[in-house]
Write a protein that holds these residues in place. Structure first.
Motif, short mmCIF file in Angstrom:
data_model
loop_
_atom_site.label_atom_id
_atom_site.label_comp_id
_atom_site.label_asym_id
_atom_site.label_seq_id
_atom_site.Cartn_x
_atom_site.Cartn_y
_atom_site.Cartn_z
N UNK A 1 0.84 -1.20 0.00
CA UNK A 1 0.00 0.00 0.00
C UNK A 1 0.87 1.25 0.00
N UNK A 2 1.97 1.19 0.71
CA UNK A 2 2.93 2.31 0.79
C UNK A 2 4.36 1.77 0.67
N UNK A 3 5.24 2.61 0.11
CA UNK A 3 6.63 2.22 0.01
C UNK A 3 7.48 3.49 0.03
N UNK A 4 8.49 3.47 0.87
CA UNK A 4 9.44 4.57 0.95
C UNK A 4 10.82 4.03 0.66
N UNK A 5 11.50 4.62 -0.32
CA UNK A 5 12.84 4.17 -0.68
C UNK A 5 13.73 5.39 -0.91
N UNK A 6 15.02 5.14 -1.00
CA UNK A 6 15.94 6.21 -1.34
C UNK A 6 16.21 6.15 -2.85
N UNK A 7 16.62 7.30 -3.40
CA UNK A 7 16.89 7.33 -4.84
C UNK A 7 18.00 6.34 -5.16
N UNK A 8 17.90 5.80 -6.34
CA UNK A 8 18.82 4.79 -6.88
C UNK A 8 18.52 3.39 -6.37
N UNK B 1 6.11 4.39 -21.09
CA UNK B 1 6.89 3.73 -20.04
C UNK B 1 8.37 4.11 -20.20
N UNK B 2 8.98 4.68 -19.18
CA UNK B 2 10.43 5.00 -19.26
C UNK B 2 11.24 3.70 -19.20
N UNK B 3 11.53 3.17 -20.36
CA UNK B 3 12.04 1.80 -20.42
C UNK B 3 13.48 1.66 -19.91
N UNK B 4 14.16 2.81 -19.71
CA UNK B 4 15.51 2.70 -19.17
C UNK B 4 15.49 2.35 -17.68
N UNK B 5 14.36 2.56 -17.04
CA UNK B 5 14.32 2.28 -15.59
C UNK B 5 13.08 1.49 -15.17
N UNK B 6 12.03 1.52 -15.95
CA UNK B 6 10.79 0.83 -15.60
C UNK B 6 10.68 -0.45 -16.44
N UNK B 7 10.18 -1.50 -15.80
CA UNK B 7 9.86 -2.73 -16.52
C UNK B 7 8.61 -3.33 -15.91
N UNK B 8 7.90 -4.10 -16.72
CA UNK B 8 6.68 -4.73 -16.23
C UNK B 8 6.49 -6.05 -16.94
N UNK C 1 14.00 0.54 -11.47
CA UNK C 1 15.38 0.31 -11.10
C UNK C 1 16.32 1.08 -12.02
N UNK C 2 17.02 2.09 -11.54
CA UNK C 2 16.97 2.67 -10.20
C UNK C 2 15.92 3.77 -10.12
N UNK C 3 15.39 4.00 -8.93
CA UNK C 3 14.37 5.03 -8.75
C UNK C 3 14.97 6.43 -8.71
N UNK C 4 14.18 7.38 -9.20
CA UNK C 4 14.55 8.79 -9.14
C UNK C 4 13.52 9.53 -8.29
N UNK C 5 13.89 10.72 -7.86
CA UNK C 5 12.98 11.51 -7.03
C UNK C 5 11.64 11.74 -7.72
N UNK C 6 11.70 11.96 -9.05
CA UNK C 6 10.46 12.26 -9.78
C UNK C 6 9.54 11.06 -9.97
N UNK C 7 9.98 9.90 -9.50
CA UNK C 7 9.12 8.72 -9.56
C UNK C 7 8.13 8.68 -8.38
N UNK C 8 8.27 9.60 -7.45
CA UNK C 8 7.33 9.65 -6.34
C UNK C 8 5.92 9.89 -6.89
N UNK C 9 5.01 8.98 -6.58
CA UNK C 9 3.68 9.01 -7.18
C UNK C 9 2.87 7.86 -6.60
N UNK C 10 1.60 7.83 -6.98
CA UNK C 10 0.77 6.65 -6.70
C UNK C 10 0.71 5.82 -7.97
N UNK C 11 0.99 4.53 -7.83
CA UNK C 11 0.96 3.62 -8.98
C UNK C 11 -0.32 2.80 -8.90
#
Lengths: 115, 113
Positions: free
Chosen positions: A9-16, A60-67, A80-90
């Motif tokens: 439901x929630x996830x907090x991670x650091x960039x990269x 889809x930003x294919x350099x970092x997102x996959x599904x 992988x890896x996450x950036x600050x601008x990826x903060x959002x609700x998925x």
């Protein structure tokens, strides 16, 4: 009937760092969608599956997102890896068919915070 | 490309007031139009839809009419309740081929007693 299930439901991670989200659509729904909803914006489609095949991943930003959608049922979205601008609700959604008038059923979403 | 423009919120109304949330769209062809609603802590759910010009979608006292001449799909309700407090999203789905739903930015409605 059971709705669209998402976790966590929630996830907090650091960039990269890396993160993965899981979605279980409504049973029998052939079409599965992943949306990204940034605060103050409407949901943006990241990827759409028809059964286990991809029909749209143009945003889809294919350099970092996959599904992937295993066996045409569950789906996993990874960053992988996450950036600050990826903060959002998925948001994960599913529909019985992929046609334009079909109703989308949404899960409650995963809120990601990248620090 | 396809796009949806909604009025900015938040919109604050007293109970039993009349509600209008404006929505206009840009699209090629003849899209289907939707209103989705997101109640606090819940996922988006379909409120109503219209699939061709002059169609009126309705549900739970809400109505919206597909106006092709003004490319609009405004959401209305004659008398809002506190339980209508939510975020409302206008959306369109392109015609032909696989569905691709484009959402507006959402309008937050707060109804006070």
């Amino acid at each position: 009937e059971a709705g669209v299930a998402q976790s966590p439901r929630y996830k907090i991670i650091e960039k990269r760092q890396s993160v993965a989200f899981w979605c279980n659509p409504i049973s029998g729904h052939a079409t599965l969608y992943w949306y990204q909803q940034i605060l103050g914006q409407g949901p943006k489609l990241l990827i759409q599956f028809q059964n286990n095949g991809v029909v749209d991943d143009s945003q889809l930003p294919k350099d970092r997102f996959s599904a992937e959608r295993l066996k045409g049922v569950d789906s996993t979205l990874k960053i992988q890896p996450a950036k600050l601008e990826d903060s959002a609700v998925y948001l994960c959604a599913s529909s019985l068919d992929p046609y334009p008038n079909e109703k989308l059923f949404f899960g409650s979403g995963t809120q990601l915070s990248v620090l | 490309g396809n796009s949806v423009t909604q009025m900015e919120g938040p919109v604050t109304l007293s109970e039993e007031a009349f509600l209008t949330i404006n929505c206009t769209y840009t699209a090629t062809g003849y899209p289907s139009l939707f209103w989705y609603v997101q109640y606090p802590g819940e996922g988006l759910q379909l409120l109503l839809k219209a699939t061709k010009a002059d169609d009126k979608g309705s549900n739970k006292g809400f109505e919206a009419t597909y106006r092709k001449e003004t490319t609009s799909f405004h959401l209305e309700k004659g008398s809002v309740q506190v339980s209508d407090s939510a975020v409302y999203f206008c959306a369109l789905s392109k015609s032909g081929g696989y569905q691709k739903v484009t959402f507006g930015t959402g309008t937050k409605l707060q109804v006070i007693p």
